[in-house]
Scaffold this motif. Structure first.
Motif, short mmCIF file in Angstrom:
data_model
loop_
_atom_site.label_atom_id
_atom_site.label_comp_id
_atom_site.label_asym_id
_atom_site.label_seq_id
_atom_site.Cartn_x
_atom_site.Cartn_y
_atom_site.Cartn_z
N UNK A 171 89.67 21.99 113.61
CA UNK A 171 90.33 21.87 114.92
C UNK A 171 89.75 22.96 115.80
N UNK A 172 89.43 22.58 117.02
CA UNK A 172 88.86 23.52 117.97
C UNK A 172 89.48 23.26 119.33
N UNK A 173 89.62 24.32 120.13
CA UNK A 173 90.19 24.18 121.47
C UNK A 173 89.36 24.98 122.46
N UNK A 174 89.34 24.48 123.68
CA UNK A 174 88.64 25.15 124.78
C UNK A 174 89.63 25.21 125.94
N UNK A 175 89.87 26.41 126.43
CA UNK A 175 90.84 26.63 127.50
C UNK A 175 90.10 26.92 128.80
#
Length: 191
Positions: free
Chosen positions: A73-77
């Motif tokens: 899982x990866x997130x970019x804000x």
């Protein structure tokens, strides 16, 4: 006599292209978003209120005997803001949530117009979403990409207004999924 109902047209939001590439370093995602800001969001930006977005990618290994297993899982804000004094737009991108001060490990870029800043937000290129050891050859995987406006980062009065109205202009959300088998070095979706 019946009065005509007011129709609130929702801005067009969609993930028009989603590609996944497997290399020796890991799994990389590229995507093209179609994003049109609602009038309420655009008005808030022009008043100097920063707006926060989040892109989340999830890689699931499909299993016939049980539910899918999350392997990465990866997130970019993203924080989009307008400086009324300089009339410049600023887009900050980080792998960690951006606090209201905007400080931290963040990549920031300035733009002359809102259109330029939105174009930069709409292109996701070579985003590493999984490490190489997490992806096993011959297994079936599904990749889910979600992009949305983070209303929890808005000032409190705007949060109440955004959550209080159903179908409000603060609802920006899009998602797309892709199934692939890790047999070759590269896997992409058809256009």
């Amino acid at each position: 006599m019946a009065l005509p109902a007011l129709v609130h047209a929702q801005p067009a939001t969609a993930i028009s292209e989603l590609r996944v590439e497997r290399t020796d370093e890991g799994l990389f995602l590229s995507a093209a978003l179609q994003l049109e800001l609602p009038a309420l969001v655009e008005d808030a930006l022009y008043q100097g209120i920063p707006v926060f977005f989040v892109a989340e990618a999830e890689v699931l290994r499909e299993r016939w005997y049980w539910s899918a297993q999350r392997v990465a899982r990866s997130a970019r804000y993203m924080r989009l803001s307008y400086q009324p004094l300089t009339r410049r737009w600023r887009l900050a991108v980080s792998a960690n949530p951006i606090d209201s001060s905007g400080l931290g490990v963040v990549l920031g870029q300035n733009y002359d117009g809102l259109e330029e800043a939105l174009l930069a937000m709409q292109r996701i290129a070579q985003w590493k979403i999984a490490e190489a050891p997490a992806i096993e050859p011959g297994e079936r995987y599904s990749v889910h990409l979600r992009f949305s406006l983070d209303t929890s980062q808005l000032p409190r009065p705007l949060q109440i207004g955004a959550l209080g109205r159903s179908g409000s202009g603060w609802n920006i959300s899009m998602a797309r999924s892709l199934r692939l088998t890790m047999e070759s070095a590269k896997s992409t979706t058809p256009p």
